[in-house]
Write an enzyme that holds these catalytic residues in place. Structure first.
Site, PDB file in Angstrom:
ATOM      1  N   GLU A 155      24.184  10.127 -32.509  1.00  0.00           N
ATOM      2  CA  GLU A 155      23.550   8.888 -32.959  1.00  0.00           C
ATOM      3  C   GLU A 155      23.510   7.933 -31.791  1.00  0.00           C
ATOM      4  OE1 GLU A 155      24.876   6.733 -36.441  1.00  0.00           O
ATOM      5  OE2 GLU A 155      25.282   8.620 -37.495  1.00  0.00           O
ATOM      6  N   GLU A 198      31.830  10.238 -38.427  1.00  0.00           N
ATOM      7  CA  GLU A 198      32.552   8.984 -38.187  1.00  0.00           C
ATOM      8  C   GLU A 198      33.762   8.776 -39.100  1.00  0.00           C
ATOM      9  OE1 GLU A 198      29.785   5.746 -38.259  1.00  0.00           O
ATOM     10  OE2 GLU A 198      28.815   6.394 -36.421  1.00  0.00           O
TER      11      GLU A 198
HETATM   12  C1  GCO Z   1      26.868   4.841 -38.580  1.00  0.00           C
HETATM   13  C2  GCO Z   1      26.211   5.624 -39.581  1.00  0.00           C
HETATM   14  C3  GCO Z   1      24.764   5.323 -39.815  1.00  0.00           C
HETATM   15  C4  GCO Z   1      24.299   3.912 -39.598  1.00  0.00           C
HETATM   16  C5  GCO Z   1      23.961   3.670 -38.164  1.00  0.00           C
HETATM   17  C6  GCO Z   1      23.481   2.281 -37.876  1.00  0.00           C
HETATM   18  O1  GCO Z   1      26.892   5.271 -37.450  1.00  0.00           O
HETATM   19  O2  GCO Z   1      27.439   3.809 -38.891  1.00  0.00           O
HETATM   20  O3  GCO Z   1      26.353   6.928 -39.213  1.00  0.00           O
HETATM   21  O4  GCO Z   1      24.653   5.670 -41.143  1.00  0.00           O
HETATM   22  O5  GCO Z   1      23.193   3.628 -40.353  1.00  0.00           O
HETATM   23  O6  GCO Z   1      25.082   3.887 -37.384  1.00  0.00           O
HETATM   24  O7  GCO Z   1      24.464   1.349 -38.246  1.00  0.00           O
END
Ligand code: GCO
Length: 449
Positions: free
Chosen positions: A352, A166
């Site tokens: 994710e 990200e």
């Molecule tokens: C993100 C991060 C994660 C977070 C998840 C939930 O995507 O922001 O990779 O570390 O914990 O997304 O917010």
């Protein structure tokens, strides 16, 4: 509806991040990260919580691997703590840090779980931040050096590598809104950081290719926010387009097309960072896969009061919401098909996707997180549709394995398939974890279940 079946060999997994789970913040020679510093600044984290202990994964990793096995995970993606390996960011390596990841990888392999490694999930060595962090060009070489060290030690056992997680959130959350470490609020810096992250990614891809076996696959993880206009007016459509530029195209275009979007260069004007000759070519180094994180969409409308972007987000009142975001499963399909149509990545993973909803332990010791089950089912149905539509989707990693430290929210937000009692560190597989296990076992699910 009938049973939704996934392709043979579909990679079912879960994903975590070092700072959110490991704890052991100052043990065995680990250096400080920007998060160790940030959590100690007053007002940064709810209730002043830290991840000094987090869920103690550094010590409890054998138990956590056993949980992964119980869930039937085929793969597990974790990040490496850069300051655990290089306490000063560059130079002297901490052997105990490398040994930890060595043991973790061997433990996973002994349980037939395929390790996917992420080199950077936000925990920059503080020593490098002291020299300007991602805002300084010198970080690019420091990052490649670090990537090489990890590849040399673990390269024989890791089939898939992720450079960054990200970059958009690192840039904007860490350096523009400042809600994440290092807590800087400066648009100039934020854009420079974005560019340095991308260049460091490209340079690390080249470094990894020289260190790793030919079979190793290398990619990057991007969080994509499918963006929709609030109404059909031209003004709202353009507002949505601008937001799509900032959130998505600013990263996708250089990575896949070797150029920054012209409308963004124009919109940011003098804020746009210096691009050196060769940078765009470096950034666009060919990738084996892209990991996409999907949590939310953005519905945008024209708003002349918002500087630069002239757009702001609206939250449809009829929609469903979690503790943090809107829940919008069709965005998963829209995102996957759009990325495929516009950028043609060779392989795609969902790296994710997950939800925080209030859940807790019932009288009989079980955690009945029915909303998470529904979330999983609805989003995986959209993943299935995207595969049908021809997206080369190779796997799905749920965020996240177990409840953990959710950045500025501390421990209030729970995203796990496994419940963690943060006081005792006891772990309990949630009903969603059971549902996921069954889905993995059947390589699909019945939407009526
Ligand atoms: C993100 C991060 C994660 C977070 C998840 C939930 O995507 O922001 O990779 O570390 O914990 O997304 O917010």
């Amino acid at each position: 509806m009938t049973f939704i079946k996934f392709p043979d060999g579909f990679m079912w997994g879960a994903i975590t991040a070092a700072y959110q789970i490991e704890g052991a913040w100052n043990e065995d020679g680990k250096g400080l990260s920007i998060w160790d510093t940030f959590v100690r600044q007053s007002g940064r984290i709810e209730r002043g919580e830290t991840a000094d202990m987090a869920v103690d994964h550094y010590h409890r990793y054998p138990e956590d691997i056993a949980l992964m096995q119980e869930l039937g995970l085929k793969a597990y993606c974790f990040s490496i703590s850069w300051p655990r390996l290089l306490p000063e960011g560059t130079g002297k390596v901490n052997p105990a840090g490398l040994d930890f990841y060595d043991r973790l990888v061997d433990g996973l392999l002994a349980n037939n779980i395929i390790p996917y490694v992420m080199l950077y999930h936000w925990d920059l060595p503080q020593a490098l931040q002291d020299k300007g962090g991602w805002g300084e060009r010198s970080i690019v070489d420091a990052y490649s050096e670090y990537a090489r060290i990890v590849a040399k030690r673990l390269g024989d056992r890791i089939p898939a590598w992720v450079t960054h997680n990200e970059p958009m959130v690192i840039s904007l959350g860490g350096h523009f809104t400042g809600e994440l470490a290092p807590g800087i609020q400066d648009p100039f810096v934020a854009l420079r950081v974005a560019h340095h992250l991308l260049v460091s990614h490209g340079q690390a891809v080249l470094a990894l290719r020289t260190e790793l076996p030919k079979t190793a696959k290398i990619g990057i993880i991007l969080n994509i926010t499918p963006t929709y206009p609030a109404t059909d007016t031209d003004e709202d459509r353009q507002a949505a387009r601008r937001y799509d530029g900032v959130a998505n195209r600013m990263f996708l275009d250089p990575l896949f097309k070797g150029e920054y979007p012209a409308d963004m260069v124009e919109m940011f004007g003098p804020l746009f960072p210096e691009i050196r000759p060769g940078d765009l070519q470096t950034i666009a180094a060919p990738l084996d896969f892209v990991g996409l994180n999907y949590y939310m969409r953005a519905v945008m409308h024209y708003d002349p009061d918002t500087p630069i972007l002239q757009a702001s987000q609206v939250f449809p009142p009829e929609s469903e919401y979690s503790q943090m975001w809107e829940i919008y499963p069709p965005g998963m399909y829209d995102m996957l098909t759009r990325i495929q149509a516009d950028y043609h990545p060779k392989e795609v993973y969902i790296t994710e996707n997950g939800v925080c909803v209030p859940d807790g332990v019932d009288f009989d010791g079980r955690v009945r997180d029915v909303r998470r089950i529904r979330y999983l089912r609805d989003h995986l149905a959209q993943v299935g549709r995207a595969i049908q539509a021809g997206v080369p989707l190779k796997g799905y990693f749920h965020w996240t394995l177990m409840d953990n430290f959710e950045w500025a929210f501390g421990y209030r937000m729970r995203f796990g398939l496994v419940y963690v009692d943060f006081a005792t560190q006891q772990r309990i597989i949630k009903e969603s974890g059971r549902w996921y296990e069954k889905t993995i076992r059947n390589n699909g699910f019945d939407p009526e279940d």
